[in-house]
Design a protein around this motif. Sequence first.
Motif, PDB file in Angstrom:
ATOM      1  N   ILE A 290       0.831  -1.207   0.000  1.00 24.01           N
ATOM      2  CA  ILE A 290       0.000   0.000   0.000  1.00 24.01           C
ATOM      3  C   ILE A 290       0.861   1.251   0.000  1.00 24.01           C
ATOM      4  O   ILE A 290       0.603   2.210  -0.736  1.00 24.01           O
ATOM      5  N   GLU A 291       1.897   1.251   0.815  1.00 27.12           N
ATOM      6  CA  GLU A 291       2.783   2.416   0.902  1.00 27.12           C
ATOM      7  C   GLU A 291       3.522   2.645  -0.419  1.00 27.12           C
ATOM      8  O   GLU A 291       3.676   3.778  -0.878  1.00 27.12           O
ATOM      9  N   LYS A 292       3.956   1.567  -1.037  1.00 28.97           N
ATOM     10  CA  LYS A 292       4.747   1.672  -2.267  1.00 28.97           C
ATOM     11  C   LYS A 292       3.917   2.096  -3.462  1.00 28.97           C
ATOM     12  O   LYS A 292       4.405   2.821  -4.344  1.00 28.97           O
ATOM     13  N   PHE A 293       2.646   1.680  -3.526  1.00 27.79           N
ATOM     14  CA  PHE A 293       1.860   1.887  -4.735  1.00 27.79           C
ATOM     15  C   PHE A 293       0.642   2.790  -4.525  1.00 27.79           C
ATOM     16  O   PHE A 293      -0.362   2.658  -5.232  1.00 27.79           O
ATOM     17  N   SER A 294       0.732   3.725  -3.625  1.00 30.82           N
ATOM     18  CA  SER A 294      -0.298   4.749  -3.492  1.00 30.82           C
ATOM     19  C   SER A 294      -0.340   5.560  -4.788  1.00 30.82           C
ATOM     20  O   SER A 294       0.685   6.039  -5.258  1.00 30.82           O
ATOM     21  N   ARG A 295      -1.522   5.693  -5.382  1.00 31.93           N
ATOM     22  CA  ARG A 295      -1.623   6.444  -6.639  1.00 31.93           C
ATOM     23  C   ARG A 295      -1.189   7.901  -6.448  1.00 31.93           C
ATOM     24  O   ARG A 295      -0.556   8.498  -7.321  1.00 31.93           O
ATOM     25  N   LYS A 296      -1.514   8.470  -5.312  1.00 28.94           N
ATOM     26  CA  LYS A 296      -1.137   9.857  -5.027  1.00 28.94           C
ATOM     27  C   LYS A 296       0.384  10.021  -5.075  1.00 28.94           C
ATOM     28  O   LYS A 296       0.905  10.968  -5.676  1.00 28.94           O
ATOM     29  N   THR A 297       1.106   9.080  -4.476  1.00 29.00           N
ATOM     30  CA  THR A 297       2.574   9.131  -4.474  1.00 29.00           C
ATOM     31  C   THR A 297       3.128   8.976  -5.880  1.00 29.00           C
ATOM     32  O   THR A 297       4.022   9.727  -6.298  1.00 29.00           O
TER      33      THR A 297
END
Length: 400
Positions: free
Chosen positions: A370-377
């Motif tokens: 989840i942390e790696k593939f957040s669309r916002k990030t």
Amino acid sequence: MKILVLSFNFQPDLCAGSFRSTALVKALQVKIASSDSIEVLTTTPNRYHSFSNQAPIFEQKDNLIIRRIPLPAHKNSIFGQIFAFTFYAKSVLKYTKKYDYDLIYASSSRLFTALLGAMIARRKPTLLFLDIRDIFSEAVLEAFQKPVFKFFMKIFLVPILKMIEKFSVNTAQHLNLVSEAFADNFKYFKGNISFFTNGIDEVFLKHHFEHTPQNQPQIITYAGNIGNGQGLEKIIPEAAKALEGKYIFNVIGDGNTQKLLAEKLSLLNVRNVNLFKPVSQEKLLDFYQKSDYLFLHLNDAKAFEKVLPSKIFEYGASNKTILAGVNGFARNFIEKNVANVILFKPCNVENLLEKLENHRFSTVNRSDFIEKFSRKTLMDEMSKIILAMIHSPNIEKNVV
């Protein structure tokens, strides 16, 4: 500074391209000055003819302008899509004649959005950033089932599509590919390439998935497009028939093979598959919460071995077991990045049943994913590249 965004779908439309473009625009909007502008040329919501979500033709908020082109009524058949896109393209070309832009961003699963961006970029001339989400010249072959049509497409149409693809790509200064497996198709490209995948939308990041007890019978849920690329009619009817009494399938969505799926279910007298029309992301979360497994499937064809379905990221935000029938890059990506996934061979009912029977039910915490593939990030990083292009004095623009 003026940025033009070409995206056939944009929120509140329901599809990966819509969510992706919307997130990118939000990321750009906070990084540019109030005197700068982003102009989005899109369509009124049309992804699913069975799901109506109204949106204004014109919106303006601070440095963002959204113009939605109303499309003639159509269903999501191949010819309906061609008709709708032709209408969109003509409207965009006519409108953009009057204006100049510093950069054009085109989001393209449909090849012709890329071509549209390239035509405008050469006419001005303007910097072009292409976001390639599918290899249309390969995927289009799978849209036709009859050998005679496939032969015609392969001999006559695909070479033309590849020429259009090359023209569009060579007009761009930067190419983003959602799947690293696409890179082999663009070895001729001399500009910069990045690999920002699809990502997890904020609505899924904010949702807390509770640890619920197993349903009896257990629930397997699929949500998304029902088309040739998914091949659901080749796997769900027979699998559901074999699992009657133990499992229920919820299928949420619409597409050009939805009728074929319904006919196959009726032919086999399958009673444990529920078909639902598309729903909003918020309602989808309720379906996911009440499910035991989340289902993903790609048709068994070479064209789909390079793609990376956006559904992986949506499902990966949950704590549910994912049941995935994929090959190629998608399979490798899942094995490397996503925990608690039952992988089976696409279109192989026996393999699915065997894997499901031998699986020990569990839920999982996917916080790293989840942390790696957040669309916002991801879109925040991609927006930085776009703005750096505009400010770079060394990038040459293509001209007619």
